[in-house]
Scaffold this motif. Structure first.
Motif, PDB file in Angstrom:
ATOM      1  N   ASP A   1       0.825  -1.199   0.000  1.00  0.00           N
ATOM      2  CA  ASP A   1       0.000   0.000   0.000  1.00  0.00           C
ATOM      3  C   ASP A   1       0.866   1.257   0.000  1.00  0.00           C
ATOM      4  O   ASP A   1       1.925   1.295   0.633  1.00  0.00           O
ATOM      5  CB  ASP A   1      -0.919   0.021   1.224  1.00  0.00           C
ATOM      6  CG  ASP A   1      -1.962  -1.085   1.193  1.00  0.00           C
ATOM      7  OD1 ASP A   1      -2.140  -1.700   0.125  1.00  0.00           O
ATOM      8  OD2 ASP A   1      -2.596  -1.327   2.234  1.00  0.00           O
TER       9      ASP A   1
ATOM     10  N   TYR B   1      -3.513   1.024  -3.442  1.00  0.00           N
ATOM     11  CA  TYR B   1      -3.509  -0.191  -2.634  1.00  0.00           C
ATOM     12  C   TYR B   1      -3.026  -1.379  -3.452  1.00  0.00           C
ATOM     13  O   TYR B   1      -3.342  -1.506  -4.644  1.00  0.00           O
ATOM     14  CB  TYR B   1      -4.915  -0.481  -2.094  1.00  0.00           C
ATOM     15  CG  TYR B   1      -5.416   0.591  -1.160  1.00  0.00           C
ATOM     16  CD1 TYR B   1      -5.026   0.607   0.173  1.00  0.00           C
ATOM     17  CD2 TYR B   1      -6.252   1.603  -1.615  1.00  0.00           C
ATOM     18  CE1 TYR B   1      -5.475   1.587   1.040  1.00  0.00           C
ATOM     19  CE2 TYR B   1      -6.713   2.591  -0.758  1.00  0.00           C
ATOM     20  CZ  TYR B   1      -6.316   2.583   0.567  1.00  0.00           C
ATOM     21  OH  TYR B   1      -6.766   3.562   1.411  1.00  0.00           O
TER      22      TYR B   1
ATOM     23  N   ILE C   1      -5.290  -7.467  -3.703  1.00  0.00           N
ATOM     24  CA  ILE C   1      -5.825  -8.261  -2.586  1.00  0.00           C
ATOM     25  C   ILE C   1      -5.766  -9.741  -2.958  1.00  0.00           C
ATOM     26  O   ILE C   1      -6.139 -10.142  -4.063  1.00  0.00           O
ATOM     27  CB  ILE C   1      -7.278  -7.853  -2.275  1.00  0.00           C
ATOM     28  CG1 ILE C   1      -7.336  -6.394  -1.806  1.00  0.00           C
ATOM     29  CG2 ILE C   1      -7.877  -8.782  -1.220  1.00  0.00           C
ATOM     30  CD1 ILE C   1      -6.623  -6.127  -0.498  1.00  0.00           C
TER      31      ILE C   1
ATOM     32  N   ARG D   1      -8.453  -4.012  -4.621  1.00  0.00           N
ATOM     33  CA  ARG D   1      -9.104  -3.666  -3.356  1.00  0.00           C
ATOM     34  C   ARG D   1     -10.521  -3.165  -3.625  1.00  0.00           C
ATOM     35  O   ARG D   1     -10.758  -2.307  -4.467  1.00  0.00           O
ATOM     36  CB  ARG D   1      -8.296  -2.589  -2.646  1.00  0.00           C
ATOM     37  CG  ARG D   1      -8.773  -2.221  -1.248  1.00  0.00           C
ATOM     38  CD  ARG D   1      -7.855  -1.164  -0.685  1.00  0.00           C
ATOM     39  NE  ARG D   1      -8.024  -0.953   0.737  1.00  0.00           N
ATOM     40  CZ  ARG D   1      -8.800  -0.021   1.276  1.00  0.00           C
ATOM     41  NH1 ARG D   1      -9.482   0.785   0.480  1.00  0.00           N
ATOM     42  NH2 ARG D   1      -8.886   0.114   2.583  1.00  0.00           N
TER      43      ARG D   1
ATOM     44  N   SER E   1     -12.923  -8.608   6.715  1.00  0.00           N
ATOM     45  CA  SER E   1     -12.020  -8.002   5.724  1.00  0.00           C
ATOM     46  C   SER E   1     -12.720  -7.315   4.569  1.00  0.00           C
ATOM     47  O   SER E   1     -12.060  -6.720   3.725  1.00  0.00           O
ATOM     48  CB  SER E   1     -11.097  -9.078   5.149  1.00  0.00           C
ATOM     49  OG  SER E   1     -11.821  -9.931   4.280  1.00  0.00           O
TER      50      SER E   1
ATOM     51  N   CYS F   1     -14.369  -9.063   2.372  1.00  0.00           N
ATOM     52  CA  CYS F   1     -14.503 -10.092   1.333  1.00  0.00           C
ATOM     53  C   CYS F   1     -15.921 -10.674   1.347  1.00  0.00           C
ATOM     54  O   CYS F   1     -16.439 -11.059   2.399  1.00  0.00           O
ATOM     55  CB  CYS F   1     -13.486 -11.211   1.574  1.00  0.00           C
ATOM     56  SG  CYS F   1     -13.722 -12.660   0.530  1.00  0.00           S
TER      57      CYS F   1
ATOM     58  N   THR G   1     -10.906  -5.202   1.680  1.00  0.00           N
ATOM     59  CA  THR G   1      -9.845  -4.216   1.906  1.00  0.00           C
ATOM     60  C   THR G   1      -8.530  -4.815   2.376  1.00  0.00           C
ATOM     61  O   THR G   1      -7.558  -4.081   2.550  1.00  0.00           O
ATOM     62  CB  THR G   1     -10.320  -3.191   2.952  1.00  0.00           C
ATOM     63  OG1 THR G   1     -10.625  -3.879   4.182  1.00  0.00           O
ATOM     64  CG2 THR G   1     -11.545  -2.434   2.477  1.00  0.00           C
ATOM     65  N   GLN G   2      -8.476  -6.110   2.599  1.00  0.00           N
ATOM     66  CA  GLN G   2      -7.225  -6.724   3.043  1.00  0.00           C
ATOM     67  C   GLN G   2      -7.208  -8.189   2.645  1.00  0.00           C
ATOM     68  O   GLN G   2      -8.252  -8.784   2.343  1.00  0.00           O
ATOM     69  CB  GLN G   2      -7.079  -6.589   4.564  1.00  0.00           C
ATOM     70  CG  GLN G   2      -8.152  -7.329   5.365  1.00  0.00           C
ATOM     71  CD  GLN G   2      -8.105  -7.009   6.845  1.00  0.00           C
ATOM     72  OE1 GLN G   2      -8.215  -5.861   7.239  1.00  0.00           O
ATOM     73  NE2 GLN G   2      -7.939  -8.030   7.660  1.00  0.00           N
ATOM     74  N   ASP G   3      -5.995  -8.770   2.611  1.00  0.00           N
ATOM     75  CA  ASP G   3      -5.859 -10.187   2.294  1.00  0.00           C
ATOM     76  C   ASP G   3      -6.712 -11.013   3.254  1.00  0.00           C
ATOM     77  O   ASP G   3      -6.864 -10.665   4.435  1.00  0.00           O
ATOM     78  CB  ASP G   3      -4.399 -10.623   2.398  1.00  0.00           C
ATOM     79  CG  ASP G   3      -3.521  -9.968   1.340  1.00  0.00           C
ATOM     80  OD1 ASP G   3      -4.063  -9.429   0.369  1.00  0.00           O
ATOM     81  OD2 ASP G   3      -2.286 -10.004   1.508  1.00  0.00           O
ATOM     82  N   HIS G   4      -7.250 -12.118   2.741  1.00  0.00           N
ATOM     83  CA  HIS G   4      -8.173 -12.899   3.564  1.00  0.00           C
ATOM     84  C   HIS G   4      -8.056 -14.376   3.208  1.00  0.00           C
ATOM     85  O   HIS G   4      -7.793 -14.726   2.047  1.00  0.00           O
ATOM     86  CB  HIS G   4      -9.610 -12.419   3.323  1.00  0.00           C
ATOM     87  CG  HIS G   4     -10.610 -12.991   4.285  1.00  0.00           C
ATOM     88  ND1 HIS G   4     -10.849 -12.433   5.515  1.00  0.00           N
ATOM     89  CD2 HIS G   4     -11.406 -14.079   4.204  1.00  0.00           C
ATOM     90  CE1 HIS G   4     -11.771 -13.141   6.137  1.00  0.00           C
ATOM     91  NE2 HIS G   4     -12.115 -14.157   5.368  1.00  0.00           N
TER      92      HIS G   4
END
Length: 550
Positions: A222, A259, A262, A290, A416, A418, A534-537
């Protein structure tokens, strides 16, 4: 019926503006002034329920000044609905507020005393119109640049600086850059470099605008970009007040976020039967931008095998045969235990954000298999279904990492962002994706010359994958299935013997096929990612709720 109304207005004293008050018809207004405040008392006797004009109050900035913070009011009253205050604003050609008029009207059905209308404002001197050489100043009037999030692969964006002809400006773009040293944009090479580079003394021509481009790179972490536009003061250029920073009239600052891609990881897990599985298939990853809501559909197929015991369908063989449910797709989040508590169902954490009722709590010191019953987001505590030793002495220690897990798209969205769909769910009946799992047939040979029809006992070469159950059936040459397909009543792994539910007469070396249990299974389904969040999951397929191993 006439009412008795008595109220006051208060204005800060400021030598850089004037305030004129025109009382309404029948209103007595008395003003007293100190070094700091000007207070006006209004007395009126309007009829009950009839609107009366209390006063017209006009704020006017002095010559050479404008309202940096335009006048505004705040009413202290127990009858807020009694007031109707309208505002009229006058601005100059540079969109600066130079005057504001308030018309105060009042309606009530009861007497009122002690209401106060407080006004506040802030004046500021108008920018100079000539430079030190007494030449007319020119102005940068606006700056246009798309500041929406940049995709991970980068982008090229145009910018437009608008202003008076011959106005000159500087433009600097700095990269937050957590992964390297290339921090400042070079407008010559169109890259970010380690050197302190910027666009300087760039002149606006007779068109009244300058158009340029910025190329943002591909990133793997990011990043944030700070864009700073400043006038060339030495060249007689200023910034319009509408784009000045709050703390610096010679700077206009924008920020843009970029960003990284993801990554959604699809993993398999068996908590209850891990000792029976051979190595599970490797994780599979899906990538997207993202918060991307572009639906991405992917087919999954996993070959599963056991080193011991047998697979059967966890959800049975009829109504929900080989079923898979969205809740089988689990998400987890780790929270940090806070302090020590006496043994109870209440446990405190550093924070309880992104937790949900129903989550399973696991970790060192956790007793049983507690689920979250309720959450106090203010006190940062949860109540769970099983009493916990939360004192750290043999129980959950202070600062322990505790994991919370539950299934479904709503939980992954909470954690997250997702979101996903399990494709093919039978919504009208069960809510399951049916026949998600298939079991490989177990084939073996009769290793018995005495299967003479006197009983259902058959010795075979191997019983691996054969489970005694009413849903494990056998077929093959010579199998008597006239009345009902025979199933397996018992299995003796020591002698490789199966007992069938019907007497059989079979030749030695006869091939037999067993269905309904196996040491090999295939799990196949289609999964659609509908929001990458918004973030790895990680989405973990809980095999134990799909396949039973015994």
């Amino acid at each position: 019926m006439a009412l008795s109304i008595n109220l006051n207005s208060i204005v800060n004293v400021d030598a850089n503006h004037t305030v004129s008050i025109s009382a309404g018809a029948g209103v007595t207004a008395t003003t007293t002034t100190t070094d700091f405040l000007s207070s006006t008392n209004y007395v009126l006797t309007p009829n009950s329920g009839v609107q009366a004009t209390v006063a017209t109050i006009t704020f006017t900035a002095s010559s050479g000044y404008y309202y940096f913070k335009e006048p505004r009011h705040n009413i202290r009253t127990s009858s807020g609905t009694a007031y109707d205050i309208t505002e009229t604003i006058t601005k100059d050609s540079s969109n600066r507020t130079t005057s504001k008029v308030f018309v105060i009207k009042y309606t009530n059905t009861v007497n009122s005393f002690g209401d106060v209308i407080i006004f506040d404002h802030s004046t500021k001197a108008l920018p100079a119109t000539t430079n030190v050489h007494n030449n007319a100043l020119v102005e940068i009037k606006s700056f246009e640049l798309d500041t929406s999030d940049i995709v991970s692969t980068g982008a090229t964006r145009s910018f437009i600086v608008k202003g008076d002809a011959t106005a000159k400006f500087n433009l600097k773009i700095t990269k937050d850059n957590p992964s390297g040293s290339d921090t400042t944009y070079d407008f010559t090479t169109n890259t970010f470099t380690a050197s302190a580079t910027e666009l300087t003394n760039q002149e606006i021509d007779d068109t009244g605008e300058f158009i340029g481009f910025v190329t943002f790179p591909n990133i793997s972490v990011d990043d944030t970009y700070t864009v700073e536009l400043s006038p060339s003061l030495a060249k007689g250029t200023t910034l319009n007040s509408s784009i000045q920073d709050a703390t610096n009239e010679n700077l206009h600052t924008l920020t843009i976020s970029q960003y990284k891609i993801i990554t959604i990881t699809i993993a398999l897990s068996s908590t209850s039967y891990s000792g029976s599985y051979n190595t599970l298939p490797s994780d599979i990853t899906i990538t997207g931008e993202r918060n991307s809501t572009q639906r991405l559909l992917k087919s999954f197929s996993y070959d599963l095998s056991l080193s011991a015991n047998s697979f059967t369908f966890a959800r049975g063989y009829t109504t929900n045969v080989a079923g898979m449910h969205p809740l089988d797709i689990r998400s987890s989040i780790v929270k940090v235990k806070n302090g020590n508590q006496t043994a109870s169902t209440t446990v405190a954490f550093d924070d309880v954000s992104k937790l949900a009722v129903g989550m399973l709590m696991t970790g060192t010191g956790v007793t049983g298999s507690p689920r979250v019953v309720s959450i106090d987001f203010v006190a940062n505590t949860i109540v769970v279904s099983v009493t916990q030793n939360a004192q750290g002495d043999g129980g959950m220690a202070d600062d322990a990492n505790i994991t919370f897990t539950y299934g479904g798209s709503e939980i992954s969205k909470l954690i997250s962002g997702c979101e996903f769909d399990l494709v093919g769910i039978e919504e009208t009946t069960s809510g399951y994706f049916l026949n998600a799992v298939t079991l490989a047939d177990v084939t073996t040979l009769v290793n018995d010359a005495s299967v003479d029809g006197s009983d259902g006992v058959v010795t075979v070469d191997s019983v691996a994958g054969i489970k005694a159950a009413s849903t494990t059936f056998v077929s093959g040459r010579g199998i008597n299935a006239a009345a009902l397909a025979p199933h397996v009543d018992s299995v003796n792994t020591g002698t490789n013997t199966v007992t069938l539910s019907a007497n059989q007469t079979l030749d030695d070396n006869t091939p037999l096929t067993f269905t309904g249990s196996s040491r090999n299974a295939t799990l196949a389904f289609d999964l659609a990612i509908t929001n990458f969040g918004t973030q790895d999951h990680t989405l973990t397929i809980n095999l134990d709720s799909i396949l039973t191993v015994s």
